[in-house]
Scaffold this motif. Structure first.
Motif, PDB file in Angstrom:
ATOM      1  N   VAL A   5       0.809  -1.142   0.036  1.00 42.08           N
ATOM      2  CA  VAL A   5       0.055  -0.040  -0.057  1.00 42.08           C
ATOM      3  C   VAL A   5       0.879   1.186  -0.113  1.00 42.08           C
ATOM      4  N   LEU A   6       0.625   2.049  -0.852  1.00 44.61           N
ATOM      5  CA  LEU A   6       1.033   3.337  -0.983  1.00 44.61           C
ATOM      6  C   LEU A   6       0.618   4.568  -0.187  1.00 44.61           C
ATOM      7  N   ALA A   7       1.363   5.102   0.837  1.00 43.64           N
ATOM      8  CA  ALA A   7       0.550   5.678   2.018  1.00 43.64           C
ATOM      9  C   ALA A   7       1.029   7.091   2.420  1.00 43.64           C
ATOM     10  N   GLY A   8       0.136   8.102   2.644  1.00 42.18           N
ATOM     11  CA  GLY A   8       0.433   9.218   3.430  1.00 42.18           C
ATOM     12  C   GLY A   8       0.204   9.106   4.662  1.00 42.18           C
ATOM     13  N   GLY A   9      -0.318   9.908   5.271  1.00 46.95           N
ATOM     14  CA  GLY A   9      -0.388   9.891   6.767  1.00 46.95           C
ATOM     15  C   GLY A   9      -1.731   9.405   7.247  1.00 46.95           C
ATOM     16  N   GLY A  26       1.866  -9.858   8.288  1.00 47.63           N
ATOM     17  CA  GLY A  26       3.214  -9.968   7.870  1.00 47.63           C
ATOM     18  C   GLY A  26       3.364  -9.989   6.390  1.00 47.63           C
ATOM     19  N   GLU A  27       1.960 -10.048   5.721  1.00 51.68           N
ATOM     20  CA  GLU A  27       2.197  -9.985   4.229  1.00 51.68           C
ATOM     21  C   GLU A  27       1.752  -8.614   3.595  1.00 51.68           C
ATOM     22  N   LEU A  28       1.862  -7.902   4.559  1.00 53.54           N
ATOM     23  CA  LEU A  28       1.455  -6.298   4.246  1.00 53.54           C
ATOM     24  C   LEU A  28       2.750  -5.403   4.207  1.00 53.54           C
ATOM     25  N   THR A  29       3.039  -4.717   3.200  1.00 54.92           N
ATOM     26  CA  THR A  29       4.113  -3.806   2.981  1.00 54.92           C
ATOM     27  C   THR A  29       3.578  -2.377   2.716  1.00 54.92           C
ATOM     28  N   ILE A  30       3.944  -1.552   3.865  1.00 63.22           N
ATOM     29  CA  ILE A  30       3.501  -0.103   3.652  1.00 63.22           C
ATOM     30  C   ILE A  30       4.785   0.743   3.182  1.00 63.22           C
ATOM     31  N   VAL A  31       4.386   1.608   1.884  1.00 63.10           N
ATOM     32  CA  VAL A  31       5.474   2.403   1.192  1.00 63.10           C
ATOM     33  C   VAL A  31       4.969   3.850   1.700  1.00 63.10           C
ATOM     34  N   GLY A  32       5.880   4.546   2.696  1.00 68.83           N
ATOM     35  CA  GLY A  32       5.424   5.898   2.973  1.00 68.83           C
ATOM     36  C   GLY A  32       6.034   6.826   2.241  1.00 68.83           C
ATOM     37  N   ASN A  33       5.277   8.114   2.405  1.00 63.99           N
ATOM     38  CA  ASN A  33       5.654   9.484   1.945  1.00 63.99           C
ATOM     39  C   ASN A  33       6.571  10.088   2.737  1.00 63.99           C
ATOM     40  N   ASP A  50       5.417   8.655  10.764  1.00 61.96           N
ATOM     41  CA  ASP A  50       5.077   8.403  12.277  1.00 61.96           C
ATOM     42  C   ASP A  50       3.603   8.204  12.524  1.00 61.96           C
ATOM     43  N   THR A  51       2.729   8.821  11.453  1.00 62.12           N
ATOM     44  CA  THR A  51       1.281   8.632  11.842  1.00 62.12           C
ATOM     45  C   THR A  51       0.932   7.030  11.648  1.00 62.12           C
ATOM     46  N   ILE A  52       1.862   6.525  10.575  1.00 61.95           N
ATOM     47  CA  ILE A  52       1.611   5.021  10.127  1.00 61.95           C
ATOM     48  C   ILE A  52       2.044   4.235  11.541  1.00 61.95           C
ATOM     49  N   LEU A  53       3.400   4.521  11.938  1.00 67.72           N
ATOM     50  CA  LEU A  53       3.800   3.791  13.064  1.00 67.72           C
ATOM     51  C   LEU A  53       2.703   3.914  14.318  1.00 67.72           C
ATOM     52  N   TYR A  54       2.487   5.042  14.637  1.00 65.58           N
ATOM     53  CA  TYR A  54       1.405   5.395  15.830  1.00 65.58           C
ATOM     54  C   TYR A  54       0.154   4.727  15.495  1.00 65.58           C
ATOM     55  N   THR A  55      -0.412   4.900  14.288  1.00 69.82           N
ATOM     56  CA  THR A  55      -1.738   4.284  14.081  1.00 69.82           C
ATOM     57  C   THR A  55      -1.870   2.847  14.197  1.00 69.82           C
ATOM     58  N   THR A  57       0.050   0.678  15.712  1.00 72.69           N
ATOM     59  CA  THR A  57       0.572   0.088  16.914  1.00 72.69           C
ATOM     60  C   THR A  57      -0.245   0.688  18.286  1.00 72.69           C
ATOM     61  N   GLY A  58      -1.465   1.490  18.007  1.00 70.74           N
ATOM     62  CA  GLY A  58      -2.247   1.918  18.999  1.00 70.74           C
ATOM     63  C   GLY A  58      -1.709   3.006  19.482  1.00 70.74           C
ATOM     64  N   ARG A  59      -0.954   3.782  19.079  1.00 69.25           N
ATOM     65  CA  ARG A  59      -0.194   4.935  19.735  1.00 69.25           C
ATOM     66  C   ARG A  59      -0.749   6.053  19.339  1.00 69.25           C
ATOM     67  N   LEU A  60      -1.577   6.412  18.244  1.00 71.66           N
ATOM     68  CA  LEU A  60      -2.041   7.445  17.568  1.00 71.66           C
ATOM     69  C   LEU A  60      -2.980   8.043  18.500  1.00 71.66           C
TER      70      LEU A  60
END
Ligand code: GDP
Ligand code: CA
Length: 306
Positions: A5-9, A26-33, A50-55, A57-60
């Motif tokens: 998935v190509l992703a922004g915030g 484990g089969e998902l790859t996120i390509v971030g802006n 960071d928005t992706i990381l936080y979202t 992992t329950g930290r957003l």
């Protein structure tokens, strides 16, 4: 079922989370802006990663849609008290990430490597890759002159109309390690409901990534960031109206010409011809049910295209 998935915030992280909940994460790859990346107070900040990381992992902070839940602002208060740069909101919890990232980059560690380390420590299951390890920065042409992304977006509250975007460094930027491999191994490529100009645009400005999408042998499906012709948040609708001439599904699909096989749109936008196959559902992903619905639409449309 390998998915990239190509992703922004915000819209990016919401679809990434939806897919992570619907398939084996484990089969998902996120390509971030990384076009929004900015140096503040000597620190390298990567807001979309960071928005992706936080979202995921329950930290957003779900109310704000950015930053950490339970955030405090003691460091920034001192910065302001001392007349330092305080317009870019860096909370205490958030700062820890920027300290570790910046120290690693200064030592010569690539952004992709330090991102993977932070993601691992936070317990992120999908792979999170920056689009590129090279410096790539988004600039906006506005009636007030050309502005760097965060000056336009945060400092000026994206009130300036945008006549064009430029991605500094894009010509030299190569896909980060793992990006082309993930695209090569993908059974499905998804483009998140992120801002097409300033979130997905910088990812597609990396020639190797755009070429991989153009040459894809598997379905690519985008999710529209507009609901009833309006953005859930941010300037996407205004930018589409001004730069693409409208806010219909066709105008969204037009941003991804040759790169997608289908567009998931909201029911509120359903009765227009988009020039590609459309799948209409309710696309708001502010709860588990919404995420399940959108992930299903993406996965089913891909299955139908195969
Ligand atoms: P940013 O980097 O945080 O500005 O985020 P993105 O570019 O990834 O996302 C912003 C876009 O996401 C906006 O255009 C919103 O309309 C869209 N968006 C946010 N949440 C949702 C959602 O739940 N569903 C859909 N369809 N779009 C969303
Ligand atoms: Ca962003």
């Amino acid at each position: 079922m390998n998915v990239v998935v190509l992703a922004g915030g915000l819209g990016g992280s919401r679809l990434a989370r939806a897919l992570a909940e619907a398939i084996d994460p484990g089969e998902l790859t996120i390509v971030g802006n990384v076009g929004d990346d900015v140096e503040i107070l000597g620190l390298h900040v990567s807001p979309d990663l960071d928005t992706i990381l936080y979202t995921l992992t329950g930290r957003l902070d779900e109310t704000k849609g950015w930053g950490r839940a339970g955030e405090t602002w003691n460091a920034l208060e001192t910065v302001a008290e001392l007349g330092g740069e305080s317009w870019f909101r860096l909370g205490d919890l958030d700062l820890g990430v920027h300290l570790v990232r910046t120290e690693a980059l200064r030592r010569g560690e690539p952004l992709s490597a330090v991102t993977a380390r932070i993601a691992g420590a936070f317990g992120l299951e999908p792979a999170l890759l920056p689009a590129t390890d090279e410096r790539l920065r988004t600039w906006l042409a506005t009636p007030a002159g050309e502005l760097p992304f965060q000056e336009w977006f945060v400092a000026r509250g994206h009130r300036d109309e945008v006549d064009g975007v430029r991605f500094e460094g894009a010509e030299a930027a190569r896909p980060a390690p793992g990006v082309l491999e993930a695209l090569e191994a993908a059974d499905l490529i998804a483009i998140a409901p992120s801002n097409p100009f300033v979130s997905v645009g910088p990812i597609l400005a990396v020639a190797g990534i755009r070429e991989a999408l153009e040459a894809r042998l598997v379905p690519a499906v985008a999710v529209s960031p507009l609901i009833g012709g309006e953005a859930v948040r941010g300037p996407a609708a205004r930018m589409l109206a001004r730069m693409a001439g409208g806010t219909s599904p066709a105008h969204v699909a037009g941003r991804y010409e040759g790169l997608i096989d289908a567009l998931v749109i909201d029911e509120a936008d359903a009765d227009t011809d988009a020039g590609v196959r459309t799948i209409a559902t309710r696309t708001l992903m502010d709860d588990a049910e919404g995420r399940r619905r959108v992930a299903e639409a993406v996965l089913e449309s891909a299955a139908a295209l195969r």
